[in-house]
Design a protein around this motif. Sequence first.
Motif, mmCIF file in Angstrom:
data_model
loop_
_atom_site.group_PDB
_atom_site.id
_atom_site.type_symbol
_atom_site.label_atom_id
_atom_site.label_comp_id
_atom_site.label_asym_id
_atom_site.label_seq_id
_atom_site.Cartn_x
_atom_site.Cartn_y
_atom_site.Cartn_z
ATOM 1 N N LYS A 222 0.813 -1.218 0.000
ATOM 2 C CA LYS A 222 0.000 0.000 0.000
ATOM 3 C C LYS A 222 0.851 1.275 0.000
ATOM 4 C CE LYS A 222 -3.889 -2.176 2.435
ATOM 5 N NZ LYS A 222 -4.751 -2.134 3.642
ATOM 6 N N LEU A 223 1.986 1.216 0.645
ATOM 7 C CA LEU A 223 2.861 2.389 0.748
ATOM 8 C C LEU A 223 3.957 2.300 -0.306
ATOM 9 C CD1 LEU A 223 3.235 2.532 4.644
ATOM 10 C CD2 LEU A 223 1.593 3.770 3.221
ATOM 11 N N LYS A 224 3.789 2.982 -1.388
ATOM 12 C CA LYS A 224 4.744 2.931 -2.484
ATOM 13 C C LYS A 224 5.864 3.937 -2.240
ATOM 14 C CE LYS A 224 2.311 -0.104 -4.703
ATOM 15 N NZ LYS A 224 2.769 -1.516 -4.769
ATOM 16 N N ILE A 225 7.098 3.432 -2.192
ATOM 17 C CA ILE A 225 8.259 4.288 -1.948
ATOM 18 C C ILE A 225 8.628 5.077 -3.203
ATOM 19 C CG2 ILE A 225 10.757 4.195 -1.576
ATOM 20 C CD1 ILE A 225 10.285 1.994 0.438
ATOM 21 N N PHE A 226 8.591 4.433 -4.350
ATOM 22 C CA PHE A 226 8.961 5.085 -5.609
ATOM 23 C C PHE A 226 7.749 5.281 -6.514
ATOM 24 C CE2 PHE A 226 13.216 2.843 -4.959
ATOM 25 C CZ PHE A 226 13.906 4.020 -4.652
ATOM 26 N N GLU A 227 7.771 6.372 -7.254
ATOM 27 C CA GLU A 227 6.839 6.567 -8.364
ATOM 28 C C GLU A 227 7.656 6.486 -9.636
ATOM 29 O OE1 GLU A 227 4.471 10.073 -8.136
ATOM 30 O OE2 GLU A 227 3.585 9.558 -6.200
ATOM 31 N N TYR A 228 7.240 5.646 -10.567
ATOM 32 C CA TYR A 228 7.977 5.488 -11.827
ATOM 33 C C TYR A 228 7.043 5.053 -12.948
ATOM 34 C CZ TYR A 228 8.019 0.458 -10.704
ATOM 35 O OH TYR A 228 7.666 -0.843 -10.401
#
Length: 228
Positions: A222-228
Amino acid sequence: MAKKIATSVTHLVIDMPIGATTKIDNLQQAKEIKRKFQYIAKKYGMKLEVIITKDPDPVGKGVGPALEARDVLRVLQQKDNRPVDLENKSIRLAGRLLELCGKAGKGHGEAMACKQLKSGLAWGKMSEIIKAQGGKANVDSEEVTLGAIKHYVTADRNGRIRLTDNKRVNDICRILGAPGDKLGGIYLNKEIGDHVKAGERLFTLYARNETRMSLAKEAIKKLKIFEY
């Protein structure tokens, strides 16, 4: 500042990073905090320089006590896998402090700091400090995370890293036990601007036990560290 005053610090350089997901997210707030630091420093006769920097990424690769210590040792020991951004920032800040203390002329502090690092003198001094505090003076950077359980997280598609969410990094690190548990944390294998391919490693989770690791594995869904 209270700790610095209590320990009789006379010269201080403070690095104040700002960014969308850092503790201080705008320049106005940073300037206000800077003014407060300057007021306190003047009141206690401390020479102070506050440097406001825009850092969208964490400096260094490791987040968590052992991983951050490993990053520092890799820089001091000049390992091939050292985080260059941490090295560069450390040289820059150390240089400013050398100038503030009058140990280097204006504009010459960075060159002096770089020479101390590259020659091994900086690591030699750190070894003395470790020994004085009862630690292993000849510790190697790669010994620091021994005993930790690791879990590799890979990219599910091709892309380019657009954002690192520092707040979520910190949230997951706490789930992994940091900072109370020295082995808990995250190692960021990628940073903003990097191109990634599906199946390529994005980051690595570190924990002391499987319970912590299981909780973190659920959290990163649920907690995405990166956006890509």
